[in-house]
Design a protein around this motif. Structure first.
Motif, PDB file in Angstrom:
ATOM      1  N   ASP A 195      -5.743  -0.928  -4.876  1.00 52.99           N
ATOM      2  CA  ASP A 195      -5.257  -1.520  -3.633  1.00 52.99           C
ATOM      3  C   ASP A 195      -6.263  -2.536  -3.103  1.00 52.99           C
ATOM      4  O   ASP A 195      -7.263  -2.162  -2.509  1.00 52.99           O
ATOM      5  CB  ASP A 195      -5.009  -0.418  -2.590  1.00 52.99           C
ATOM      6  N   GLU A 196      -5.999  -3.791  -3.336  1.00 53.27           N
ATOM      7  CA  GLU A 196      -6.884  -4.890  -2.930  1.00 53.27           C
ATOM      8  C   GLU A 196      -8.351  -4.560  -3.230  1.00 53.27           C
ATOM      9  O   GLU A 196      -9.201  -4.683  -2.346  1.00 53.27           O
ATOM     10  CB  GLU A 196      -6.698  -5.188  -1.438  1.00 53.27           C
ATOM     11  N   THR A 244       0.836  -1.212   0.000  1.00 55.96           N
ATOM     12  CA  THR A 244       0.000   0.000   0.000  1.00 55.96           C
ATOM     13  C   THR A 244       0.864   1.252   0.000  1.00 55.96           C
ATOM     14  O   THR A 244       0.582   2.216  -0.725  1.00 55.96           O
ATOM     15  CB  THR A 244      -0.940  -0.010   1.226  1.00 55.96           C
TER      16      THR A 244
HETATM   17 MG   LIG Z   1      -2.145  -2.744   2.176  1.00 56.67          MG
END
Ligand SMILES: [Mg+2]
Ligand SMILES: Nc1ncnc2c1ncn2[C@@H]1O[C@H](COP(=O)(O)OP(=O)(O)O)[C@@H](O)[C@H]1O
Length: 321
Positions: free
Chosen positions: A161-162, A42
């Motif tokens: 991000d995910e 991240t």
């Molecule tokens: Mg992360």
């Protein structure tokens, strides 16, 4: 192209979240950062759109150092999708998708038209969804809106991000299957973060295996799985090595010439693409109940067939390796 040159991010208390990372991300590719929680994925992503500033090193996009660009202006040119999307709950879906176009001063008509196009593109009919509020959508539908919003002002770069991390496995796979061809066809440069190795392998043109703030290895999924550079990278895949190899072995090398007219006799509409994997081939053979499956490229050009015997042979080669 995005270039990370010796990028380091330290947080107070001597936490080195990103440790001297250098990487070139090609225009139009999807690169997936994969690694366990806390390895710096991240942080790396947020350095690229300057949600956080780096401690040392530099990042350039198309040759321009991002530290020289106003960070708000920069973020308007980069799409960003996160888990649980962060849609504005009191804005309609249409307004949520149109946030960036509105910020950069598009007129209402153009924004509305674009929003409709995008919702259609991500599989949500505008007539049904445009006037709803985020709370009236399922998690999977909200993530679709998140992707539409990221594409709204037509950025060249999208960071994710995910994005599918909070979804049930079936919805997650559906979104992977439907949305990744979309950003590939649009030739976006996508930097995608996940801790899910199957997702990484499925979506990435290349994957970057990260640990303790460092990138240990970058390569095509099939390369990284077959030839992990060290024990740590190998350990990412160890449990699922065989499945991952099935998933990353493409059928292209086993396509055989076969008279197209004879293929027309096959009643089933099941076909394969040269980028499909041995797993796809197994699924196709199983569903078609035939011994051959025709292969077509993206332009629907006929390329030949794969047959049951060569798929089986490939699989047994993998078992024996
Ligand atoms: Mg992360
Ligand atoms: N704002 C912050 N302040 C201090 N440490 C942080 C901060 N954000 C992240 N970290 C630390 O930096 C490391 C990398 O975090 P992160 O990039 O979020 O990892 P990942 O996304 O791979 O799970 C972790 O050790 C995390 O605890």
């Amino acid at each position: 192209m995005i270039q990370l040159n010796n990028v380091t991010k330290k947080y107070p208390g001597d936490v080195i979240a990103v440790d001297n990372v250098s990487l070139e991300i090609e225009k139009g590719e999807t690169i997936v950062f994969v690694g366990t929680s806390g390895c710096g994925k991240t942080t790396t992503l947020k350095l690229i759109n300057r949600l956080i500033d780096l401690t040392s090193g530099s990042i350039t996009i198309e040759g321009k150092d991002i530290s020289e660009v106003d960070s708000y202006a920069l973020r308007r040119t980069i799409g960003f999708v996160i888990q649980n999307v962060g849609l504005f709950p009191h804005f309609t879906i249409e307004r949520n998708v149109g946030v960036v176009p509105e910020l950069i001063g598009w007129d209402k008509e153009k924004t509305r038209e674009r929003t409709g196009e995008l919702l259609t593109m991500v599989g949500l009919e505008p007539e049904v969804f445009a006037d709803r509020f985020p709370g009236e959508l399922s998690g999977g539908q909200q993530q679709r809106v998140g992707v539409a919003r990221a594409l709204a002002a037509n950025p060249d770069v999208i960071l994710m991000d995910e994005p599918f991390g909070a979804l049930d496995p079936i919805t997650r796979e559906t979104l992977q299957d439907e949305l990744s061809p979309l950003w590939n066809d649009l030739e976006k440069t996508v930097v995608f973060v996940t801790h899910d190795i199957f997702e990484a392998v499925k979506i990435g043109d290349r994957i970057a295996a990260m640990d303790s703030g460092k990138i240990l290895q970058v390569g095509k999924p099939s390369e990284v799985i077959k030839y992990p550079k060290d024990e740590t990278v190998a350990s990412f895949f160890a449990q699922h090595r065989f499945q991952l190899e099935l998933l990353t072995t493409r059928i292209e090398p086993i396509i055989e010439a076969y008279d197209e007219n004879r293929v027309k006799d096959i009643k089933d509409k099941i076909t394969l693409h040269p980028n499909d994997s041995l797993i796809d081939a197994m699924d196709a053979l199983k569903s078609s109940k035939d011994n051959i499956v025709p292969v077509f490229d993206t332009q629907k050009k006929y390329l030949g067939i794969v047959n049951r015997a060569s798929v089986t042979k490939e699989i047994s080669n993998l078992i024996e390796q």
